[in-house]
Design a protein around this motif. Structure first.
Motif, PDB file in Angstrom:
ATOM      1  N   GLU A 102     155.385  80.033 -43.042  1.00 23.66           N
ATOM      2  CA  GLU A 102     154.368  81.088 -43.157  1.00 23.66           C
ATOM      3  C   GLU A 102     153.482  80.872 -44.374  1.00 23.66           C
ATOM      4  OE1 GLU A 102     154.610  85.226 -41.975  1.00 23.66           O
ATOM      5  OE2 GLU A 102     156.785  84.972 -41.865  1.00 23.66           O
ATOM      6  N   MET A 103     154.085  80.554 -45.489  1.00 22.62           N
ATOM      7  CA  MET A 103     153.310  80.352 -46.714  1.00 22.62           C
ATOM      8  C   MET A 103     152.351  79.167 -46.569  1.00 22.62           C
ATOM      9  SD  MET A 103     153.891  82.624 -49.119  1.00 22.62           S
ATOM     10  CE  MET A 103     153.548  81.814 -50.701  1.00 22.62           C
ATOM     11  N   ALA A 104     152.832  78.079 -46.002  1.00 21.91           N
ATOM     12  CA  ALA A 104     151.976  76.900 -45.818  1.00 21.91           C
ATOM     13  C   ALA A 104     150.846  77.192 -44.841  1.00 21.91           C
ATOM     14  CB  ALA A 104     152.809  75.715 -45.333  1.00 21.91           C
ATOM     15  N   ALA A 105     151.155  77.927 -43.768  1.00 23.94           N
ATOM     16  CA  ALA A 105     150.119  78.278 -42.786  1.00 23.94           C
ATOM     17  C   ALA A 105     149.035  79.142 -43.442  1.00 23.94           C
ATOM     18  CB  ALA A 105     150.741  79.002 -41.605  1.00 23.94           C
ATOM     19  N   HIS A 156     144.942  83.475 -39.686  1.00 26.37           N
ATOM     20  CA  HIS A 156     145.810  84.467 -39.036  1.00 26.37           C
ATOM     21  C   HIS A 156     146.412  83.905 -37.747  1.00 26.37           C
ATOM     22  CE1 HIS A 156     147.122  88.419 -37.573  1.00 26.37           C
ATOM     23  NE2 HIS A 156     146.455  88.192 -36.456  1.00 26.37           N
ATOM     24  N   ARG A 157     145.594  83.266 -36.933  1.00 22.92           N
ATOM     25  CA  ARG A 157     146.093  82.688 -35.676  1.00 22.92           C
ATOM     26  C   ARG A 157     147.055  81.535 -35.937  1.00 22.92           C
ATOM     27  NH1 ARG A 157     140.574  83.108 -34.506  1.00 22.92           N
ATOM     28  NH2 ARG A 157     140.335  80.850 -34.764  1.00 22.92           N
ATOM     29  N   VAL A 158     146.718  80.688 -36.923  1.00 19.94           N
ATOM     30  CA  VAL A 158     147.596  79.556 -37.249  1.00 19.94           C
ATOM     31  C   VAL A 158     148.949  80.062 -37.732  1.00 19.94           C
ATOM     32  CG1 VAL A 158     147.950  77.593 -38.805  1.00 19.94           C
ATOM     33  CG2 VAL A 158     145.727  77.935 -37.719  1.00 19.94           C
ATOM     34  N   ARG A 159     148.946  81.087 -38.567  1.00 20.97           N
ATOM     35  CA  ARG A 159     150.214  81.653 -39.048  1.00 20.97           C
ATOM     36  C   ARG A 159     151.025  82.215 -37.888  1.00 20.97           C
ATOM     37  NH1 ARG A 159     151.768  86.256 -42.438  1.00 20.97           N
ATOM     38  NH2 ARG A 159     150.034  87.434 -41.550  1.00 20.97           N
ATOM     39  N   ASN A 160     150.377  82.968 -37.006  1.00 24.06           N
ATOM     40  CA  ASN A 160     151.095  83.549 -35.866  1.00 24.06           C
ATOM     41  C   ASN A 160     151.635  82.475 -34.924  1.00 24.06           C
ATOM     42  OD1 ASN A 160     150.651  86.104 -36.820  1.00 24.06           O
ATOM     43  ND2 ASN A 160     149.008  86.605 -35.392  1.00 24.06           N
ATOM     44  N   MET A 161     150.832  81.439 -34.687  1.00 25.54           N
ATOM     45  CA  MET A 161     151.292  80.353 -33.825  1.00 25.54           C
ATOM     46  C   MET A 161     152.445  79.598 -34.483  1.00 25.54           C
ATOM     47  SD  MET A 161     151.251  78.663 -31.026  1.00 25.54           S
ATOM     48  CE  MET A 161     149.741  79.153 -30.163  1.00 25.54           C
ATOM     49  N   ALA A 162     152.351  79.375 -35.783  1.00 30.61           N
ATOM     50  CA  ALA A 162     153.421  78.679 -36.505  1.00 30.61           C
ATOM     51  C   ALA A 162     154.731  79.458 -36.410  1.00 30.61           C
ATOM     52  CB  ALA A 162     153.027  78.464 -37.965  1.00 30.61           C
ATOM     53  N   VAL A 163     154.645  80.776 -36.530  1.00 26.90           N
ATOM     54  CA  VAL A 163     155.836  81.623 -36.396  1.00 26.90           C
ATOM     55  C   VAL A 163     156.402  81.511 -34.983  1.00 26.90           C
ATOM     56  CG1 VAL A 163     156.653  84.016 -36.354  1.00 26.90           C
ATOM     57  CG2 VAL A 163     155.190  83.232 -38.226  1.00 26.90           C
ATOM     58  N   HIS A 164     155.508  81.525 -33.996  1.00 32.44           N
ATOM     59  CA  HIS A 164     155.941  81.384 -32.594  1.00 32.44           C
ATOM     60  C   HIS A 164     156.641  80.044 -32.370  1.00 32.44           C
ATOM     61  CE1 HIS A 164     155.917  81.451 -28.228  1.00 32.44           C
ATOM     62  NE2 HIS A 164     155.223  80.331 -28.211  1.00 32.44           N
ATOM     63  N   LEU A 165     156.068  78.977 -32.901  1.00 30.80           N
ATOM     64  CA  LEU A 165     156.680  77.655 -32.749  1.00 30.80           C
ATOM     65  C   LEU A 165     158.034  77.610 -33.444  1.00 30.80           C
ATOM     66  CD1 LEU A 165     153.597  75.292 -33.336  1.00 30.80           C
ATOM     67  CD2 LEU A 165     154.567  76.047 -31.151  1.00 30.80           C
ATOM     68  N   ALA A 166     158.113  78.213 -34.626  1.00 34.43           N
ATOM     69  CA  ALA A 166     159.367  78.215 -35.385  1.00 34.43           C
ATOM     70  C   ALA A 166     160.462  78.980 -34.647  1.00 34.43           C
ATOM     71  CB  ALA A 166     159.141  78.819 -36.767  1.00 34.43           C
ATOM     72  N   GLU A 167     160.077  80.031 -33.931  1.00 33.00           N
ATOM     73  CA  GLU A 167     161.064  80.803 -33.168  1.00 33.00           C
ATOM     74  C   GLU A 167     161.722  79.937 -32.097  1.00 33.00           C
ATOM     75  OE1 GLU A 167     158.700  84.020 -31.755  1.00 33.00           O
ATOM     76  OE2 GLU A 167     158.935  85.214 -33.595  1.00 33.00           O
ATOM     77  N   ASN A 168     160.979  78.949 -31.602  1.00 35.34           N
ATOM     78  CA  ASN A 168     161.498  78.055 -30.569  1.00 35.34           C
ATOM     79  C   ASN A 168     162.082  76.758 -31.130  1.00 35.34           C
ATOM     80  OD1 ASN A 168     160.605  79.137 -27.685  1.00 35.34           O
ATOM     81  ND2 ASN A 168     158.950  79.588 -29.110  1.00 35.34           N
ATOM     82  N   GLU A 169     161.543  76.310 -32.273  1.00 29.76           N
ATOM     83  CA  GLU A 169     161.893  74.990 -32.794  1.00 29.76           C
ATOM     84  C   GLU A 169     162.791  75.034 -34.024  1.00 29.76           C
ATOM     85  OE1 GLU A 169     161.014  72.291 -31.192  1.00 29.76           O
ATOM     86  OE2 GLU A 169     159.550  73.127 -29.792  1.00 29.76           O
ATOM     87  N   GLY A 170     162.821  76.170 -34.737  1.00 28.48           N
ATOM     88  CA  GLY A 170     163.599  76.270 -35.968  1.00 28.48           C
ATOM     89  C   GLY A 170     162.732  76.034 -37.194  1.00 28.48           C
ATOM     90  N   GLY A 171     163.373  75.733 -38.322  1.00 24.20           N
ATOM     91  CA  GLY A 171     162.649  75.486 -39.560  1.00 24.20           C
ATOM     92  C   GLY A 171     162.735  76.660 -40.523  1.00 24.20           C
ATOM     93  N   ASP A 172     162.354  76.413 -41.766  1.00 19.53           N
ATOM     94  CA  ASP A 172     162.359  77.439 -42.808  1.00 19.53           C
ATOM     95  C   ASP A 172     161.120  78.310 -42.635  1.00 19.53           C
ATOM     96  OD1 ASP A 172     161.732  78.723 -45.375  1.00 19.53           O
ATOM     97  OD2 ASP A 172     163.346  77.512 -46.211  1.00 19.53           O
ATOM     98  N   LEU A 173     161.307  79.524 -42.134  1.00 25.81           N
ATOM     99  CA  LEU A 173     160.186  80.388 -41.771  1.00 25.81           C
ATOM    100  C   LEU A 173     159.348  80.786 -42.986  1.00 25.81           C
ATOM    101  CD1 LEU A 173     158.756  81.723 -39.435  1.00 25.81           C
ATOM    102  CD2 LEU A 173     160.270  83.711 -39.705  1.00 25.81           C
ATOM    103  N   PHE A 174     159.970  80.991 -44.115  1.00 30.40           N
ATOM    104  CA  PHE A 174     159.212  81.363 -45.324  1.00 30.40           C
ATOM    105  C   PHE A 174     158.232  80.264 -45.705  1.00 30.40           C
ATOM    106  CE2 PHE A 174     159.013  81.105 -50.064  1.00 30.40           C
ATOM    107  CZ  PHE A 174     158.184  82.211 -50.262  1.00 30.40           C
ATOM    108  N   ARG A 175     158.713  79.040 -45.763  1.00 35.28           N
ATOM    109  CA  ARG A 175     157.838  77.922 -46.122  1.00 35.28           C
ATOM    110  C   ARG A 175     156.754  77.706 -45.065  1.00 35.28           C
ATOM    111  NH1 ARG A 175     162.609  73.722 -48.150  1.00 35.28           N
ATOM    112  NH2 ARG A 175     163.204  74.916 -50.024  1.00 35.28           N
TER     113      ARG A 175
END
Length: 218
Positions: free
Chosen positions: A56-59, A35-54
């Motif tokens: 979240e699923m990978a996290a 749960h924390r890794v997914r939330n952090m990954a989303v936070h990083l993506a908001e700043n860095e970009g990337g395909d959010l679906f992939r």
């Protein structure tokens, strides 16, 4: 719009599957770590970009076949799950590729990433291994594996291969020097690098206090 709705449904189904799968984990790779890794990954993506679906699923799926949890059989639980849900082969392949590039494999082993998405999920997982939560997780894992907290005569070892790293049974304190203190300088994204700085200092302060108490100076 339909595509976005379908992606949200796939993420929700995967979240429920992972929650159930890791419900009884006591090795600090439980649902709340994911749960924390997914939330952090989303936070990083908001700043860095990337395909959010992939991302979240990978996290969500990144620990499903983790060797530390005894999941080294030939069949991939991740692949099996992705085959069960309505996901494109391209997305499934990319998600599996991201997951393959997440894990730390030893101090002397380079862990290259081939996409921004892999960089983000790798960073998110590594951020959860350092700082206050990282310290708590490290001792929880050590206790789960029956390891000593510390032994002054057992020196940390910087492993040069993944096989060597996997075989270690060293005391928990050694893990700080064999992995955790190395992670700050191995973050990929600028956002993660900034977060890692503070968490790294927290670990250094903890270790200073630990050894001062160990030596009966405080």
């Amino acid at each position: 719009m339909g595509s976005n709705i379908q992606q949200k449904e796939l993420i929700s189904a995967t979240e429920n599957f992972i929650k159930q799968h890791f419900a009884a984990d006591s090795s600090e790779h439980d649902w709340w770590h994911i749960h924390r890794v997914r939330n952090m990954a989303v936070h990083l993506a908001e700043n860095e970009g990337g395909d959010l679906f992939r991302i979240e699923m990978a996290a969500l799926l990144h620990d499903l076949d983790d060797w530390k949890l005894g999941n080294e059989e030939n069949s991939s639980r991740t692949k099996s799950w992705l085959e069960q849900i309505s996901i494109t082969k391209k997305d499934a392949d990319k998600i599996e590729q991201i997951i393959e590039q997440v894990s730390f494999k030893g101090a002397g082993v380079e862990t290259k990433t081939s996409s921004l998405e892999a960089q983000i999920v790798q960073d998110a997982d590594r951020l959860d291994a350092i700082g206050a939560i990282g310290i708590a997780r490290t001792f929880a894992y050590g206790g789960n594996k029956g390891r000593l907290i510390h032994h002054p005569d057992i020196e940390p070892k910087l492993h040069n291969s993944f096989e060597e790293y996997k075989k270690t049974t060293a005391p928990t304190i050694n893990h700080f020097y064999e992995k955790l203190l190395l992670l700050k300088d191995r973050m990929n994204t600028k956002t993660a690098q900034k977060i890692a700085e503070e968490r790294h200092v927290f670990m250094e302060n903890f270790l200073a206090q630990f050894f001062s108490e160990w030596d009966c100076k405080k």
